[in-house]
Write an enzyme that holds these catalytic residues in place. Sequence first.
Site, PDB file in Angstrom:
ATOM      1  CD  GLU A  97      -2.468  -5.137   6.109  1.00  0.00           C
ATOM      2  OE1 GLU A  97      -2.763  -6.284   5.745  1.00  0.00           O
ATOM      3  OE2 GLU A  97      -2.498  -3.583   6.143  1.00  0.00           O
TER       4      GLU A  97
ATOM      5  CG  HIS B 181      -6.088  -5.785   3.974  1.00  0.00           C
ATOM      6  ND1 HIS B 181      -4.075  -5.829   3.277  1.00  0.00           N
ATOM      7  CD2 HIS B 181      -5.811  -6.468   2.423  1.00  0.00           C
ATOM      8  CE1 HIS B 181      -4.079  -5.867   2.404  1.00  0.00           C
ATOM      9  NE2 HIS B 181      -4.951  -5.875   2.089  1.00  0.00           N
TER      10      HIS B 181
END
Length: 529
Positions: free
Chosen positions: A264, A282
Amino acid sequence: MTAPKVLISDALSEAAIQIFKDRGIEVDFQPQLGKDKDKLAEIIGNYDGLAIRSATKVTAKILESATRLKVVGRAGIGVDNVDIPAATTRGVIVMNTPFGNSITTAEHAIAMMMTLARQIPEADRSTQAGKWEKNKFMGVELTAKTLGVIGCGNIGSIVADRAVGLKMRVIAFDPYLSDERAVALGVHKVELDELLRRADFITLHTPLTDKTRNIIDADAIAKCKKGVRIINCARGGLVDEAALADAIKSGQVAGAAFDVFVDEPATANPLFGLPNVVCTPHLGASTTEAQENVALQVAEQMSDYLLQGAITNAVNFPSISAEEAPRIKPFVALAEKLGAFLGQLTEAPIKGIRIEYEGAVGSLNTRAINAAAITGVLRPFLSEINMVNAAAIAKEKGITIEEVKSSHEGDYESLIRIVVEAEDMPRHAAGTVLQDGKPRMVEIRWIDMDAEFAPNMIYIRNDDKPGFIGRFGTLLGESGVNVATFNLGRDKAGGNAICLVAVDEEVSDDLLRAIEKIPHVKRARRLRF
């Protein structure tokens, strides 16, 4: 007393900042600083606390510069951006807020499951493109379907509760889920293989550890019923993304909904572009309520620790409530000083440390007191030891730690006795806290004593013979050493005696050697507290 100073290096709400200010804590709010690790390292040494979200990386290098730092507070559950071992080594408490975003994350998992069941994102794109592909987007009902929950802790249990409300059959795999808790939640506790075999939907709510990494891999997917749908709003790495992509292409898995990824920010991923795959960046904790809750919670927790010594939701130290902290604090000081006394008298390798509690102190939360005792004993040998890393270092060194509690009250309402088992002989001392809140030594080598601790002290073990006190006092006077307190104890007339003297300055090597030459002196040691 100087007010504690906290640096906030990520975005936190005004209400959270106000909590620090209302509690009398000085706040430096620099929400963009977390992205500049060099600048953070440059100024972090000026602060007692650091409040962060996910942008700030608290590395070992940052911690090396954090000479004043006592606590790092993470507004959120994940502490992957904090070097926990490095913080522990330096005695820095690391706190998170595991419950502030639980409902939000659970709701996101339910939303992802519903979205996946009805192919909403693809149907939305198709419709807004002017198509009317009603027959293309055939969904499935959730009612009467079986949901497999992997990890039925705080968030997983909320998901299970919501799924039961949706009339789903819920099965759960969690080694820590008790039978009673499963019944209360209305779920059926199963082993992982059974969950894989039975579930129509699988949702993951477990931390990422060596045991859970790729818990859903190619082998696990092969055990699932064909057409299973998989949701991950927990941690990237719980699912082998490449294996899942292959299973979606083959039709073994009907779809997936992911909020977290191995890498990420996820700008590329094996799952991207596949049919009936829903991806969000997220967002599990991304609601106004959750962001506010975790910010307020971390501000309260950090304030409680910096002002009262209360420890809540620490990932590297046992919790101490705000109610317990004032009662425990004087006994923590006593245990550390008793330990330091014994540690300075011990030269042989230490095999074990036993902490004995008698009376009311035994009913307190003694984990912090134990840590203080271990710290005191080992600090003469290990300068880097502190209350946060003490237990881990003792274990690493092969030193056994034993705790013994007795409700029996002797001469004191509360008594702590520490026994250091060294290779040459055991050494022990006991102490208490009187009404004035000050720690006192009341027993050394089974000899009664009544002595306050002082920064500079002299310990003498001698035969109880006439003339010792006179010679000792004369020697101190001739050396220009002023006596603050003078405490004596003996086991019997003419037997073994102990002298513990507080002096106004550190004793020189020459004076210590002269004391050792006094007749009947068996041992003399210089002590620092």
